[in-house]
Design an enzyme around this catalytic site. Structure first.
Site, PDB file in Angstrom:
ATOM      1  N   TYR A 285       0.394  -1.011   0.048  1.00  0.00           N
ATOM      2  CA  TYR A 285       0.130  -0.341  -0.398  1.00  0.00           C
ATOM      3  C   TYR A 285       0.670   1.549  -0.097  1.00  0.00           C
ATOM      4  O   TYR A 285       0.907   1.970  -0.810  1.00  0.00           O
ATOM      5  CB  TYR A 285      -1.002  -0.155   0.979  1.00  0.00           C
ATOM      6  CG  TYR A 285      -1.729   1.485   1.788  1.00  0.00           C
ATOM      7  CD1 TYR A 285      -2.662   1.575   0.318  1.00  0.00           C
ATOM      8  CD2 TYR A 285      -1.499   2.076   2.692  1.00  0.00           C
ATOM      9  CE1 TYR A 285      -3.436   2.680   0.460  1.00  0.00           C
ATOM     10  CE2 TYR A 285      -2.462   3.475   2.545  1.00  0.00           C
ATOM     11  CZ  TYR A 285      -3.291   3.340   1.702  1.00  0.00           C
ATOM     12  OH  TYR A 285      -4.157   4.691   2.234  1.00  0.00           O
TER      13      TYR A 285
ATOM     14  N   LYS B  11       1.626   4.412  -2.726  1.00  0.00           N
ATOM     15  CA  LYS B  11       0.802   5.771  -2.609  1.00  0.00           C
ATOM     16  C   LYS B  11       1.781   6.805  -2.768  1.00  0.00           C
ATOM     17  O   LYS B  11       1.885   7.576  -3.587  1.00  0.00           O
ATOM     18  CB  LYS B  11       1.090   5.924  -1.157  1.00  0.00           C
ATOM     19  CG  LYS B  11      -0.858   5.100  -1.183  1.00  0.00           C
ATOM     20  CD  LYS B  11      -2.010   5.870  -2.181  1.00  0.00           C
ATOM     21  CE  LYS B  11      -3.235   5.466  -1.846  1.00  0.00           C
ATOM     22  NZ  LYS B  11      -4.801   6.190  -2.629  1.00  0.00           N
TER      23      LYS B  11
END
Length: 261
Positions: free
Chosen positions: A152, A156
């Site tokens: 994750y 990002k």
């Protein structure tokens, strides 16, 4: 003059829904996108009745490349796009060796592929307007790797880097590109449980989606290239050396394992 629209992905709840509300109040027509059966039809009707705008919806799974291309074709054939908000994203907390390949692929496909491909496919449409905007939703997680999230934060970080590069590339055009890096938000039931699992302080400092959306739109209009909602947290992440923040954040996130299915 042809009507223009704002495209918002992940628009059925949380930050995406708050973006839609904020733009509808400004009398901007909407194209709302989310997974099927998440109430977009009723949401569009409410916005049309309350604000007198046009609001249409499209239900699809953005983790599939073919679906993203089909969505983009539908938009380009029918609507003039003035604003693109790539808000759809997915995360979670798991031990990497216990995560399924489908779990890993979904994070990469939605957070990276869908954002990049939809932006690419709608760019020519955006360039046709006098002024247009792209807002990509990254995260404070972009500024540090984190154990038990692994993929994750990396996804990002990609969004942040992609947005900054695209801003520079399009700087001389009519398309303005910005990226927002919000901290934890109670956007849905699963996210709320994970935030509350980190303790009282995390729960109390969690951001409210409606406030984040309002601030983002204000800053987008001011042509702020990197929107920081929580500057103190951002500054801490930038100042702290990796050997401090990596274990600190990992230990904090590890608490989520007990409440994450």
């Amino acid at each position: 003059m042809k009507e223009t629209f704002a495209v918002i992905t992940g628009a059925s709840q949380g930050l995406g829904k708050s973006f839609a509300q904020e733009l509808a109040q400004k009398k901007i027509n909407l194209i709302l996108i989310s997974l099927p059966n998440e109430g977009l039809s009723d949401l569009c009707k409410n916005f049309q009745e309350q604000f007198g705008i046009r609001a249409v919806h499209y239900e699809t799974d953005l983790s599939t490349q073919e679906n993203v291309l089909t969505l983009a074709n539908w938009i380009n054939e029918n609507y003039a796009v003035k604003i693109l908000i790539n808000n759809a994203g997915v995360g979670g907390t798991k031990k990497f060796d216990e995560a399924s390949s489908a779990y890993i692929e979904k994070i990469i496909q939605i957070n990276v592929m869908a954002t990049t491909l939809l932006t690419h496919q709608l760019l020519a449409n955006l360039k046709k307007q006098d002024k247009s905007y792209i807002l990509n939703v990254s995260s404070l997680a972009a500024f540090s790797p984190i154990g038990y999230k692994t993929v994750y934060p990396a996804s990002k970080a990609f969004i942040h880097s992609f947005s900054r590069g695209l801003y520079q590339e399009l700087k001389a055009t009519n398309v303005f590109v910005s990226v927002v890096n919000p901290g934890p938000m109670k956007t849905n039931e699963d996210t709320t449980k994970r935030i509350e699992g980190q303790g009282f302080l995390a729960s109390m400092t969690a951001l409210k989606p409606e406030k984040v959306a309002k601030y983002c739109i204000q800053q987008l209009e001011k042509r702020d290239t990197v929107i920081m909602v929580n500057r103190f947290s951002w500054l801490c992440l930038r100042i702290l050396p990796i050997w401090i923040k990596l274990p600190m954040l990992t230990n904090k996130i590890k608490k989520e394992l007990t409440i994450t299915p």
